[in-house]
Design a protein around this motif. Structure first.
Motif, PDB file in Angstrom:
ATOM      1  N   ALA A  36     -31.774  38.670 -19.710  1.00 29.37           N
ATOM      2  CA  ALA A  36     -32.147  40.073 -19.517  1.00 29.37           C
ATOM      3  C   ALA A  36     -33.255  40.130 -18.472  1.00 29.37           C
ATOM      4  O   ALA A  36     -34.001  39.165 -18.291  1.00 29.37           O
ATOM      5  CB  ALA A  36     -32.640  40.684 -20.828  1.00 29.37           C
ATOM      6  N   THR A  37     -33.341  41.253 -17.782  1.00 27.50           N
ATOM      7  CA  THR A  37     -34.447  41.502 -16.864  1.00 27.50           C
ATOM      8  C   THR A  37     -35.225  42.687 -17.405  1.00 27.50           C
ATOM      9  O   THR A  37     -34.656  43.757 -17.650  1.00 27.50           O
ATOM     10  CB  THR A  37     -33.935  41.796 -15.440  1.00 27.50           C
ATOM     11  N   VAL A  38     -36.529  42.489 -17.625  1.00 25.26           N
ATOM     12  CA  VAL A  38     -37.406  43.548 -18.122  1.00 25.26           C
ATOM     13  C   VAL A  38     -38.704  43.504 -17.329  1.00 25.26           C
ATOM     14  O   VAL A  38     -39.352  42.466 -17.246  1.00 25.26           O
ATOM     15  CB  VAL A  38     -37.678  43.430 -19.642  1.00 25.26           C
ATOM     16  N   GLY A  39     -39.048  44.636 -16.727  1.00 23.16           N
ATOM     17  CA  GLY A  39     -40.244  44.663 -15.895  1.00 23.16           C
ATOM     18  C   GLY A  39     -40.120  43.604 -14.814  1.00 23.16           C
ATOM     19  O   GLY A  39     -39.096  43.478 -14.150  1.00 23.16           O
ATOM     20  N   CYS A  40     -41.164  42.799 -14.653  1.00 21.81           N
ATOM     21  CA  CYS A  40     -41.172  41.732 -13.645  1.00 21.81           C
ATOM     22  C   CYS A  40     -40.516  40.450 -14.139  1.00 21.81           C
ATOM     23  O   CYS A  40     -40.411  39.489 -13.383  1.00 21.81           O
ATOM     24  CB  CYS A  40     -42.615  41.419 -13.239  1.00 21.81           C
ATOM     25  N   LEU A  41     -40.094  40.404 -15.385  1.00 22.29           N
ATOM     26  CA  LEU A  41     -39.605  39.146 -15.947  1.00 22.29           C
ATOM     27  C   LEU A  41     -38.082  39.064 -16.042  1.00 22.29           C
ATOM     28  O   LEU A  41     -37.424  39.989 -16.519  1.00 22.29           O
ATOM     29  CB  LEU A  41     -40.182  38.922 -17.344  1.00 22.29           C
ATOM     30  N   ASP A  42     -37.549  37.931 -15.589  1.00 22.26           N
ATOM     31  CA  ASP A  42     -36.192  37.522 -15.928  1.00 22.26           C
ATOM     32  C   ASP A  42     -36.351  36.630 -17.152  1.00 22.26           C
ATOM     33  O   ASP A  42     -37.099  35.646 -17.106  1.00 22.26           O
ATOM     34  CB  ASP A  42     -35.558  36.712 -14.785  1.00 22.26           C
ATOM     35  N   ILE A  43     -35.680  36.969 -18.246  1.00 22.99           N
ATOM     36  CA  ILE A  43     -35.881  36.279 -19.523  1.00 22.99           C
ATOM     37  C   ILE A  43     -34.544  35.799 -20.062  1.00 22.99           C
ATOM     38  O   ILE A  43     -33.545  36.515 -19.989  1.00 22.99           O
ATOM     39  CB  ILE A  43     -36.519  37.232 -20.566  1.00 22.99           C
ATOM     40  N   ALA A  44     -34.541  34.607 -20.623  1.00 20.35           N
ATOM     41  CA  ALA A  44     -33.379  34.112 -21.362  1.00 20.35           C
ATOM     42  C   ALA A  44     -33.885  33.645 -22.723  1.00 20.35           C
ATOM     43  O   ALA A  44     -34.938  33.004 -22.827  1.00 20.35           O
ATOM     44  CB  ALA A  44     -32.709  32.965 -20.632  1.00 20.35           C
ATOM     45  N   VAL A  45     -33.147  33.994 -23.771  1.00 21.62           N
ATOM     46  CA  VAL A  45     -33.495  33.594 -25.133  1.00 21.62           C
ATOM     47  C   VAL A  45     -32.287  32.912 -25.751  1.00 21.62           C
ATOM     48  O   VAL A  45     -31.162  33.393 -25.623  1.00 21.62           O
ATOM     49  CB  VAL A  45     -33.902  34.807 -26.008  1.00 21.62           C
ATOM     50  N   GLU A  46     -32.545  31.793 -26.416  1.00 22.06           N
ATOM     51  CA  GLU A  46     -31.479  31.054 -27.086  1.00 22.06           C
ATOM     52  C   GLU A  46     -31.950  30.658 -28.475  1.00 22.06           C
ATOM     53  O   GLU A  46     -33.083  30.220 -28.643  1.00 22.06           O
ATOM     54  CB  GLU A  46     -31.132  29.804 -26.273  1.00 22.06           C
ATOM     55  N   GLN A 124     -28.819  36.217 -39.185  1.00 25.71           N
ATOM     56  CA  GLN A 124     -28.956  36.775 -37.854  1.00 25.71           C
ATOM     57  C   GLN A 124     -30.439  36.911 -37.517  1.00 25.71           C
ATOM     58  O   GLN A 124     -31.255  37.242 -38.375  1.00 25.71           O
ATOM     59  CB  GLN A 124     -28.277  38.143 -37.779  1.00 25.71           C
ATOM     60  N   VAL A 125     -30.768  36.655 -36.257  1.00 28.28           N
ATOM     61  CA  VAL A 125     -32.125  36.840 -35.753  1.00 28.28           C
ATOM     62  C   VAL A 125     -32.025  37.677 -34.486  1.00 28.28           C
ATOM     63  O   VAL A 125     -31.187  37.402 -33.620  1.00 28.28           O
ATOM     64  CB  VAL A 125     -32.812  35.492 -35.444  1.00 28.28           C
ATOM     65  N   CYS A 126     -32.865  38.720 -34.394  1.00 30.45           N
ATOM     66  CA  CYS A 126     -32.838  39.619 -33.252  1.00 30.45           C
ATOM     67  C   CYS A 126     -34.207  39.669 -32.588  1.00 30.45           C
ATOM     68  O   CYS A 126     -35.231  39.660 -33.262  1.00 30.45           O
ATOM     69  CB  CYS A 126     -32.444  41.029 -33.686  1.00 30.45           C
ATOM     70  N   VAL A 127     -34.203  39.724 -31.247  1.00 27.21           N
ATOM     71  CA  VAL A 127     -35.422  39.741 -30.449  1.00 27.21           C
ATOM     72  C   VAL A 127     -35.396  40.951 -29.525  1.00 27.21           C
ATOM     73  O   VAL A 127     -34.392  41.194 -28.843  1.00 27.21           O
ATOM     74  CB  VAL A 127     -35.534  38.469 -29.578  1.00 27.21           C
ATOM     75  N   ASP A 128     -36.488  41.693 -29.487  1.00 27.47           N
ATOM     76  CA  ASP A 128     -36.641  42.759 -28.504  1.00 27.47           C
ATOM     77  C   ASP A 128     -37.229  42.122 -27.249  1.00 27.47           C
ATOM     78  O   ASP A 128     -38.430  41.890 -27.168  1.00 27.47           O
ATOM     79  CB  ASP A 128     -37.554  43.865 -29.032  1.00 27.47           C
ATOM     80  N   VAL A 129     -36.380  41.805 -26.272  1.00 27.52           N
ATOM     81  CA  VAL A 129     -36.846  41.111 -25.071  1.00 27.52           C
ATOM     82  C   VAL A 129     -37.794  41.982 -24.243  1.00 27.52           C
ATOM     83  O   VAL A 129     -38.636  41.452 -23.518  1.00 27.52           O
ATOM     84  CB  VAL A 129     -35.684  40.580 -24.207  1.00 27.52           C
ATOM     85  N   ALA A 130     -37.703  43.296 -24.365  1.00 31.03           N
ATOM     86  CA  ALA A 130     -38.624  44.174 -23.638  1.00 31.03           C
ATOM     87  C   ALA A 130     -40.056  43.985 -24.136  1.00 31.03           C
ATOM     88  O   ALA A 130     -41.000  44.091 -23.350  1.00 31.03           O
ATOM     89  CB  ALA A 130     -38.194  45.629 -23.777  1.00 31.03           C
ATOM     90  N   SER A 131     -40.228  43.668 -25.414  1.00 32.01           N
ATOM     91  CA  SER A 131     -41.583  43.485 -25.947  1.00 32.01           C
ATOM     92  C   SER A 131     -42.256  42.243 -25.372  1.00 32.01           C
ATOM     93  O   SER A 131     -43.478  42.163 -25.324  1.00 32.01           O
ATOM     94  CB  SER A 131     -41.568  43.450 -27.479  1.00 32.01           C
ATOM     95  N   ALA A 133     -42.264  41.446 -22.253  1.00 27.69           N
ATOM     96  CA  ALA A 133     -42.873  41.929 -21.013  1.00 27.69           C
ATOM     97  C   ALA A 133     -43.750  43.158 -21.247  1.00 27.69           C
ATOM     98  O   ALA A 133     -44.241  43.755 -20.296  1.00 27.69           O
ATOM     99  CB  ALA A 133     -41.793  42.254 -19.989  1.00 27.69           C
ATOM    100  N   GLN A 134     -43.934  43.527 -22.510  1.00 22.32           N
ATOM    101  CA  GLN A 134     -44.714  44.703 -22.901  1.00 22.32           C
ATOM    102  C   GLN A 134     -44.176  45.971 -22.240  1.00 22.32           C
ATOM    103  O   GLN A 134     -44.924  46.778 -21.713  1.00 22.32           O
ATOM    104  CB  GLN A 134     -46.198  44.507 -22.572  1.00 22.32           C
ATOM    105  N   THR A 135     -42.839  46.110 -22.253  1.00 23.95           N
ATOM    106  CA  THR A 135     -42.213  47.298 -21.688  1.00 23.95           C
ATOM    107  C   THR A 135     -41.366  48.003 -22.746  1.00 23.95           C
ATOM    108  O   THR A 135     -41.103  47.455 -23.812  1.00 23.95           O
ATOM    109  CB  THR A 135     -41.321  46.956 -20.470  1.00 23.95           C
ATOM    110  N   LYS A 136     -40.932  49.198 -22.442  1.00 20.55           N
ATOM    111  CA  LYS A 136     -40.059  49.986 -23.296  1.00 20.55           C
ATOM    112  C   LYS A 136     -38.993  50.591 -22.402  1.00 20.55           C
ATOM    113  O   LYS A 136     -39.211  50.725 -21.209  1.00 20.55           O
ATOM    114  CB  LYS A 136     -40.851  51.076 -24.012  1.00 20.55           C
ATOM    115  N   PRO A 137     -37.856  50.987 -22.901  1.00 24.26           N
ATOM    116  CA  PRO A 137     -37.437  50.971 -24.295  1.00 24.26           C
ATOM    117  C   PRO A 137     -37.058  49.563 -24.755  1.00 24.26           C
ATOM    118  O   PRO A 137     -36.904  48.649 -23.952  1.00 24.26           O
ATOM    119  CB  PRO A 137     -36.222  51.894 -24.316  1.00 24.26           C
ATOM    120  N   ALA A 138     -36.886  49.444 -26.058  1.00 21.79           N
ATOM    121  CA  ALA A 138     -36.512  48.158 -26.656  1.00 21.79           C
ATOM    122  C   ALA A 138     -35.150  47.708 -26.127  1.00 21.79           C
ATOM    123  O   ALA A 138     -34.276  48.529 -25.847  1.00 21.79           O
ATOM    124  CB  ALA A 138     -36.456  48.287 -28.174  1.00 21.79           C
TER     125      ALA A 138
END
Length: 154
Positions: A36-46, A124-131, A133-138
């Motif tokens: 996902a891309t949020v704000g300035c960050l490209d993020i990958a979660v596994e 199941q485990v869920c992550v709000d990737v926007a959080s 980068a301290q951005t919204k929406p979730a």
């Protein structure tokens, strides 16, 4: 067996070439997991193999901007769901209070794996990737138990 937590500060220090926006790779190593891309960050979660009954999440991130950007793994919103559907807020295992909000320089990348304690088995485990980068929406990304493929939840 002792749960693990890696030092976030050392994960944010990188050397070599600058991170290329949108590449989800650094030093020939691809970011694994749901991207996902949020704000300035490209993020990958596994989601990695659980540590006992505790889920483990592997985070990779690259700053696509020229200015520093926050990486907030301390207050990232993470929830677990039981097989019965109950939701549980999760916080990372951090017995020495080492995890904190840090800044990553422009065009740099980092990586971190965190364990999330739970008294129950989580399907199941869920992550709000926007959080992160301290951005919204979730922007929620969910992982089943040891699934290789993630689901994006609106």
């Amino acid at each position: 067996m002792r749960p693990f937590v890696m030092a976030v500060g050392s994960a944010l220090l990188s050397t070599g070439c600058a991170y290329k926006p949108g590449s989800f790779a650094y030093n020939r190593e691809s970011f694994t997991g749901q991207r996902a891309t949020v704000g300035c960050l490209d993020i990958a979660v596994e989601r990695k193999l659980d540590h006992g009954e505790w889920p483990v999440l592997d985070y990779s991130f690259g700053n696509r901007c020229d200015r520093p950007a926050p990486v907030d793994l301390a207050w990232t919103q993470v929830i677990g769901r039981t097989s019965e559907g109950a939701e549980i807020a999760l916080t990372p295992y951090d017995p020495n209070a080492e995890i904190r909000v840090l800044s990553i320089d422009g065009r740099m990348s980092g990586k971190e794996a965190l364990t999330y304690p739970s008294d129950v088995v989580l399907g199941q485990v869920c992550v709000d990737v926007a959080s992160i980068a301290q951005t919204k929406p979730a922007q929620w990304v969910c992982f089943g138990s040891h699934d290789a493929v993630a689901m994006v939840v609106p």
